[in-house]
Design an enzyme around this catalytic site. Structure first.
Site, short mmCIF file in Angstrom:
data_model
loop_
_atom_site.label_atom_id
_atom_site.label_comp_id
_atom_site.label_asym_id
_atom_site.label_seq_id
_atom_site.Cartn_x
_atom_site.Cartn_y
_atom_site.Cartn_z
N THR A 191 -2.50 1.37 -3.53
CA THR A 191 -1.48 1.23 -2.50
C THR A 191 -0.14 1.03 -3.20
O THR A 191 -0.08 0.62 -4.36
CB THR A 191 -1.74 0.04 -1.56
OG1 THR A 191 -1.95 -1.12 -2.35
CG2 THR A 191 -2.96 0.28 -0.69
N ARG B 93 4.80 0.58 2.47
CA ARG B 93 3.38 0.53 2.83
C ARG B 93 2.81 1.94 2.71
O ARG B 93 3.34 2.88 3.32
CB ARG B 93 3.27 0.03 4.27
CG ARG B 93 1.88 -0.13 4.80
CD ARG B 93 1.88 -1.10 5.95
NE ARG B 93 2.27 -2.41 5.45
CZ ARG B 93 1.44 -3.27 4.83
NH1 ARG B 93 0.17 -2.97 4.68
NH2 ARG B 93 1.87 -4.42 4.38
N TYR C 249 7.98 17.71 9.50
CA TYR C 249 6.59 18.12 9.28
C TYR C 249 6.51 18.88 7.97
O TYR C 249 7.30 19.80 7.73
CB TYR C 249 6.08 19.01 10.42
CG TYR C 249 5.14 18.25 11.32
CD1 TYR C 249 3.99 17.66 10.80
CD2 TYR C 249 5.40 18.10 12.67
CE1 TYR C 249 3.13 16.95 11.60
CE2 TYR C 249 4.55 17.38 13.48
CZ TYR C 249 3.41 16.80 12.93
OH TYR C 249 2.57 16.09 13.72
N GLU D 248 3.18 19.75 6.30
CA GLU D 248 1.77 19.92 5.91
C GLU D 248 1.66 20.86 4.73
O GLU D 248 2.31 21.91 4.69
CB GLU D 248 0.96 20.47 7.09
CG GLU D 248 0.52 19.36 8.02
CD GLU D 248 0.52 19.77 9.47
OE1 GLU D 248 1.54 20.37 9.89
OE2 GLU D 248 -0.46 19.48 10.15
N ASP E 186 -10.30 1.59 -7.71
CA ASP E 186 -9.39 1.22 -6.62
C ASP E 186 -8.46 0.15 -7.18
O ASP E 186 -8.82 -1.02 -7.28
CB ASP E 186 -10.18 0.71 -5.42
CG ASP E 186 -9.28 0.32 -4.26
OD1 ASP E 186 -8.06 0.13 -4.49
OD2 ASP E 186 -9.78 0.16 -3.13
N LYS F 147 1.96 -3.40 -2.75
CA LYS F 147 1.57 -4.73 -3.22
C LYS F 147 2.48 -5.12 -4.39
O LYS F 147 3.69 -5.13 -4.22
CB LYS F 147 0.07 -4.73 -3.55
CG LYS F 147 -0.79 -4.46 -2.29
CD LYS F 147 -2.25 -4.66 -2.55
CE LYS F 147 -3.10 -4.58 -1.28
NZ LYS F 147 -3.48 -3.21 -0.89
N1 DSN Z 1 -5.74 -6.06 3.19
C1 DSN Z 1 -5.58 -5.93 1.77
C2 DSN Z 1 -5.63 -7.24 1.08
O1 DSN Z 1 -5.10 -8.18 1.63
O2 DSN Z 1 -6.18 -7.35 0.00
C3 DSN Z 1 -6.54 -4.96 1.21
O3 DSN Z 1 -6.58 -3.84 1.99
#
Ligand code: DSN
Length: 419
Positions: A232, A241, A60, A62, A206, A235
């Site tokens: 994110t 993730r 933990y 925080e 984003d 990707k």
């Molecule tokens: N689910 C993702 C995508 O496939 O683009 C975006 O959050």
């Protein structure tokens, strides 16, 4: 090296929980045995997975490094400090926060930092390539804020920057979001900045889909233009993730408070450490070569699918993904996805701009090159994959033969090679 690591011990999972061990092995087999063309997925490195499967999961923490609400954070503090420094360096950002659990959490923090319920937010229409968290009525962003949606021009299928400006002048949004999940072209961040300045709005980019290409220095960075960049880490960036946020120094306090304690509790320190590992990997020249090949492969895939009779939305791609209108093959997106799945090619159906079909059906498919590029495939393999996708869609009875051809490709370019 004899590393004293109490790490992912698969034998203990097999003996403790054979059912879940079977799922884990089955998923590895699925990754190894088929083609992964989902544009938002990738194959994280063994180093990233080792950090994820570590005892840092127990802690933990925080708060933020040096100011935690729990003792015993001296080791995890180091991981977070290293990760933050790497993110700032790699992206030239004044501030970074690696705690968001996901892209949706990062976006929620951006809303929380700048908006009150009821504020107007201008963002891309989900049906035209935007994201659920950009004001969809089924998401908090569309229920608690006042979404106004921009889209693409019908003739070019490119973002309609005139519409963005007109809507901003009409609705005076508190926040403008640039970024998408199914938009294959570069985004003009300077144009968004100019509109945001004209109406006094916060500009959030984003960058979840394309931040890995920014890290690899193959597409322009939104960082100099945006107040805040959310993304994110799993990707093209090829990390664990999770989510992250970059911002200008003036917004650092607001962003940090919005992540914790406003929208999240304890950070996932194993994930924060794995993000740090991914950021180190992404700063290498090897990763720049990878990102360059990702873009070249997506373009080759789009050209090949066009030759198979599909229509390439917007006429091409500048990124890691392409959107294809599959109506010329007399199928819906959902049916194309199913037929490809039967042939061990994993991709997703997708709405195309001005789609007459409901989202659950869609007239298109979205394909991405991050995973197959990680497997070492290049343009000749993309041409072969395009032929296989075309055949899988046109000749569903041949799914077995297509799957066998996929097997030959993946044997030559394995995901997670055995040695
Ligand atoms: N689910 C993702 C995508 O496939 O683009 C975006 O959050």
């Amino acid at each position: 090296m004899n590393t004293p690591f109490w790490g992912p011990d698969f034998d203990s999972l097999v003996s403790t929980d054979p059912e879940i061990a079977d799922v884990v092995l089955g998923e590895l087999d699925r990754l190894r045995g088929g083609l992964q063309l989902i544009a938002s997925e990738n194959l994280a490195s063994p180093a990233v997975l080792a950090a994820l499967g570590s005892t840092l999961s127990n802690k933990y923490a925080e708060g933020y490094p040096g100011r935690r609400y729990y003792g015993g954070c001296e080791r995890v503090d180091v991981a977070e400090e290293i990760g933050i420094a790497r993110a700032r360096e790699l992206f030239g950002a004044e501030h970074a926060n690696l705690q968001p659990h996901s892209g949706a959490s990062a976006n929620l923090a951006a809303y929380a930092a700048f908006c009150e319920p009821g504020d107007v937010v201008l963002a891309m229409d989900l049906k035209q390539g935007g994201h659920l968290t950009h004001g969809s009525p089924v998401n908090l962003s569309g229920r608690w804020f006042e979404p106004v949606a921009y889209g693409v021009r019908q003739d070019t299928e490119l973002i309609d920057y005139d519409q963005v400006r007109d809507l901003a002048l009409e609705h005076r949004p508190r926040m403008i979001i640039a970024g998408a999940t199914a938009y294959p072209r570069l985004i003009d961040f300077a144009a968004f900045r100019a509109v945001a300045d004209e109406v006094g709005a916060i500009l959030v980019v984003d960058a979840a889909h394309f931040i890995g290409l920014v890290a690899g220095k193959v597409i322009p960075s939104p960082v100099p233009f945006a107040d805040v960049v959310t993304f994110t880490t799993h990707k093209v960036l090829r990390g664990p993730r999770g989510g992250a946020i970059l911002c200008r120094a003036e917004h650092a306090k607001a962003i940090d408070k919005a992540v914790f304690p406003f929208t999240q509790g304890g950070p996932l320190m194993h994930s924060v450490a794995a993000k740090a590992v991914a950021l180190k990997e992404a700063a290498t020249t090897e990763f720049q070569g990878y990102a360059t090949q990702v873009v070249a492969n997506a373009a080759a895939l789009a050209r090949g699918l066009e030759a198979e009779g599909m229509r390439v939305v917007s006429g091409g791609t500048d990124t890691h993904l392409a959107l294809l209108d599959v109506r010329p093959l007399d199928v819906t997106g959902a049916e194309a996805e199913r037929r490809c799945g039967d042939a061990t090619i994993t991709l997703n159906k997708n709405a195309i701009p001005f789609d007459p079909e409901p989202p659950a059906v869609g007239s298109g498919i979205r394909v991405g090159s991050p995973s197959v590029t990680t497997q070492g495939m290049t343009e000749p393999e993309m041409a072969e994959i395009a032929r296989l996708v075309g055949r899988a869609i046109r000749e569903p009875a041949q799914a077995g033969q297509v799957a066998a051809a996929v097997g030959r490709l993946t044997a030559a370019h394995p995901a997670y090679p055995r040695d």
